[in-house]
Design an enzyme around this catalytic site. Structure first.
Site, PDB file in Angstrom:
ATOM      1  N   SER A 148       0.781  -1.333   0.057  1.00  0.00           N
ATOM      2  CA  SER A 148       0.120  -0.103   0.116  1.00  0.00           C
ATOM      3  C   SER A 148       0.904   1.059  -0.130  1.00  0.00           C
ATOM      4  CB  SER A 148      -0.666  -0.084   1.282  1.00  0.00           C
ATOM      5  OG  SER A 148      -1.496   1.250   1.369  1.00  0.00           O
ATOM      6  N   TYR A 162      -0.953  -0.134  10.722  1.00  0.00           N
ATOM      7  CA  TYR A 162      -1.255  -0.931   9.277  1.00  0.00           C
ATOM      8  C   TYR A 162      -0.148  -0.403   8.460  1.00  0.00           C
ATOM      9  CZ  TYR A 162      -3.358  -1.095   4.683  1.00  0.00           C
ATOM     10  OH  TYR A 162      -3.532  -1.305   3.226  1.00  0.00           O
TER      11      TYR A 162
HETATM   12  P1  NDP Z   1     -10.950  -5.950   0.710  1.00  0.00           P
HETATM   13  O1  NDP Z   1     -11.688  -6.060   2.146  1.00  0.00           O
HETATM   14  O2  NDP Z   1     -12.253  -5.995  -0.418  1.00  0.00           O
HETATM   15  O3  NDP Z   1     -10.608  -7.709   0.661  1.00  0.00           O
HETATM   16  C1  NDP Z   1      -9.596  -8.102   1.550  1.00  0.00           C
HETATM   17  C2  NDP Z   1      -9.640  -9.550   1.583  1.00  0.00           C
HETATM   18  O4  NDP Z   1      -8.647 -10.023   2.493  1.00  0.00           O
HETATM   19  C3  NDP Z   1     -10.781 -10.371   1.689  1.00  0.00           C
HETATM   20  O5  NDP Z   1     -11.048 -11.244   0.811  1.00  0.00           O
HETATM   21  C4  NDP Z   1     -10.864 -10.806   3.056  1.00  0.00           C
HETATM   22  O6  NDP Z   1     -11.682 -12.060   3.215  1.00  0.00           O
HETATM   23  C5  NDP Z   1      -9.251 -11.101   3.205  1.00  0.00           C
HETATM   24  N1  NDP Z   1      -8.807 -11.216   4.543  1.00  0.00           N
HETATM   25  C6  NDP Z   1      -8.771 -10.188   5.542  1.00  0.00           C
HETATM   26  N2  NDP Z   1      -8.540 -10.851   6.721  1.00  0.00           N
HETATM   27  C7  NDP Z   1      -8.207 -12.051   6.591  1.00  0.00           C
HETATM   28  C8  NDP Z   1      -7.941 -13.165   7.144  1.00  0.00           C
HETATM   29  N3  NDP Z   1      -7.722 -13.136   8.338  1.00  0.00           N
HETATM   30  N4  NDP Z   1      -7.485 -14.427   6.723  1.00  0.00           N
HETATM   31  C9  NDP Z   1      -8.094 -14.727   5.474  1.00  0.00           C
HETATM   32  N5  NDP Z   1      -8.428 -13.646   4.650  1.00  0.00           N
HETATM   33  C10 NDP Z   1      -8.622 -12.223   5.267  1.00  0.00           C
HETATM   34  O7  NDP Z   1      -9.828  -5.256   0.437  1.00  0.00           O
HETATM   35  P2  NDP Z   1      -8.999  -4.943  -0.639  1.00  0.00           P
HETATM   36  O8  NDP Z   1      -9.351  -5.779  -2.000  1.00  0.00           O
HETATM   37  O9  NDP Z   1      -8.899  -3.576  -0.958  1.00  0.00           O
HETATM   38  O10 NDP Z   1      -7.658  -5.338   0.120  1.00  0.00           O
HETATM   39  C11 NDP Z   1      -6.701  -6.251  -0.817  1.00  0.00           C
HETATM   40  C12 NDP Z   1      -5.239  -5.674  -0.322  1.00  0.00           C
HETATM   41  O11 NDP Z   1      -5.226  -4.392  -1.038  1.00  0.00           O
HETATM   42  C13 NDP Z   1      -4.737  -5.700   1.159  1.00  0.00           C
HETATM   43  O12 NDP Z   1      -3.747  -6.191   1.342  1.00  0.00           O
HETATM   44  C14 NDP Z   1      -5.063  -4.054   1.494  1.00  0.00           C
HETATM   45  O13 NDP Z   1      -4.371  -3.736   2.448  1.00  0.00           O
HETATM   46  C15 NDP Z   1      -4.374  -3.547   0.163  1.00  0.00           C
HETATM   47  N6  NDP Z   1      -4.778  -2.260  -0.127  1.00  0.00           N
HETATM   48  C16 NDP Z   1      -6.051  -1.684  -0.513  1.00  0.00           C
HETATM   49  C17 NDP Z   1      -6.255  -0.560  -0.781  1.00  0.00           C
HETATM   50  C18 NDP Z   1      -7.693  -0.050  -0.928  1.00  0.00           C
HETATM   51  O14 NDP Z   1      -7.833   1.156  -1.218  1.00  0.00           O
HETATM   52  N7  NDP Z   1      -8.768  -0.803  -1.023  1.00  0.00           N
HETATM   53  C19 NDP Z   1      -5.246   0.463  -0.751  1.00  0.00           C
HETATM   54  C20 NDP Z   1      -3.883  -0.129  -0.505  1.00  0.00           C
HETATM   55  C21 NDP Z   1      -3.802  -1.514  -0.090  1.00  0.00           C
HETATM   56  P3  NDP Z   1     -12.533 -12.413   4.506  1.00  0.00           P
HETATM   57  O15 NDP Z   1     -13.087 -11.086   4.938  1.00  0.00           O
HETATM   58  O16 NDP Z   1     -13.563 -13.405   3.659  1.00  0.00           O
HETATM   59  O17 NDP Z   1     -11.683 -13.119   5.282  1.00  0.00           O
END
Ligand code: NDP
Length: 275
Positions: A148, A162
């Site tokens: 990020s 974070y």
């Molecule tokens: P979402 O919340 O849409 O997706 C996050 C995913 O991570 C979900 O599938 C969730 O699944 C999974 N997840 C979270 N915790 C766990 C856990 N303990 N075990 C297994 N799966 C887990 O967010 P994004 O798609 O935006 O995030 C994806 C990546 O992008 C992350 O690393 C985030 O930090 C990064 N990012 C996102 C930004 C944004 O603005 N959206 C900006 C910069 C970076 P579930 O809840 O089913 O467990």
């Protein structure tokens, strides 16, 4: 022949957002995909989207698991090997910004918040990398980490832990890339800016508030010069690029920033200052 035909990809955090989009694109480009997340309904939605796009069911391995647990990680790897026989690409995408429920700023945020952020955003990546490494060495594979722009250099007093986890992830990407390239395994990462996904919801915002959050940021030129939030596909295509040896073979240990210009603006208007 599709470019990922015969390749097997594990995409963590593919029950929503960027990971879901990457899983769909990898599958459409011929890969066998292991999709995963804790929420079985949302994971099922990812699977349905893949199947609806015409991909046969035997190309998809769906595993409900918590990637911060050793059992969850082992299940992901074991079931992938059982179903597809190998692992070519690991996308460490699962992540979330756990905020302090009291709204405290950096120096007052609790250690419980620290541990939750570290466990998901960096420790699980280290653990998955260590466990998948032998299979990637065998396949001469690739790792793509999802970091990020929060990792730096700007301060993030609302989300210090974070941001620290993502900064650590950037250094981990570089270190492991230099280590693993000796075995022919490439490691890179993508650093998104604001992307409209379930991310704001995972921070505790309701759907409506989440929508407003992205709308507000997109309306602020100082926040996003492109004046639009990124889409999951915007980031997913970069993940595929970095996982594609033909397209990005000479990129080692780098992070591609995709943020609509966010990190390039200072918020200083010199023109106005000189009037
Ligand atoms: P979402 O919340 O849409 O997706 C996050 C995913 O991570 C979900 O599938 C969730 O699944 C999974 N997840 C979270 N915790 C766990 C856990 N303990 N075990 C297994 N799966 C887990 O967010 P994004 O798609 O935006 O995030 C994806 C990546 O992008 C992350 O690393 C985030 O930090 C990064 N990012 C996102 C930004 C944004 O603005 N959206 C900006 C910069 C970076 P579930 O809840 O089913 O467990």
């Amino acid at each position: 022949m599709p470019r990922f035909s015969g390749k097997t990809v594990i995409i963590t955090g593919s029950s929503n957002g960027i990971g879901r989009s990457a899983a769909l694109l990898f599958a459409q480009e011929g890969a066998n995909v292991t999709i995963t997340g804790r929420n079985s309904d949302r994971l099922q939605e990812t699977k349905q989207q893949i199947l609806k796009s015409g991909i046969p069911e035997n190309q998809v391995n769906s595993v409900v698991a918590d990637v911060t647990t050793s059992e969850g990680q082992d299940e992901l790897i074991k079931s992938t090997l059982e179903k597809f026989g190998k692992i070519d690409i690991l996308v460490n995408n699962a992540g979330a910004a756990h905020s302090d429920p009291t709204g405290a700023l950096a120096s007052d945020q609790g250690l419980d918040v620290y541990h939750k952020n570290m466990q998901l955003n960096i420790q699980s990546v280290v653990e998955m990398t260590r466990k998948v490494k032998p299979y990637l060495i065998e396949s001469k594979g690739e790792i793509v980490n999802v970091s990020s722009i929060a990792g730096g250099p700007h301060a993030q007093p609302d989300f210090p832990y974070y941001s620290m986890a993502k900064a650590a992830l950037d250094q981990y990407t570089r270190a492991v890339a230099i280590d693993l390239i000796q075995y022919g395994v490439r490691v890179n990462s993508v650093s998104p800016g604001v992307v409209a996904t379930g991310f704001a919801g995972a921070m505790g915002l309701e759907d409506q508030a989440s929508k407003k959050f992205y709308e507000y940021l997109s309306s602020e030129k100082k926040a996003i010069p492109a004046m639009v939030a990124g889409t999951p596909e915007d980031i997913a295509w970069i993940i595929l690029f970095l996982a594609d040896r033909k397209m990005s073979s000479y990129i080692i240990g780098q992070s591609i920033v995709a943020d609509g210009g966010t990190t390039l603006v200072l918020g200083i208007d010199f023109n106005k200052a000189m009037q």
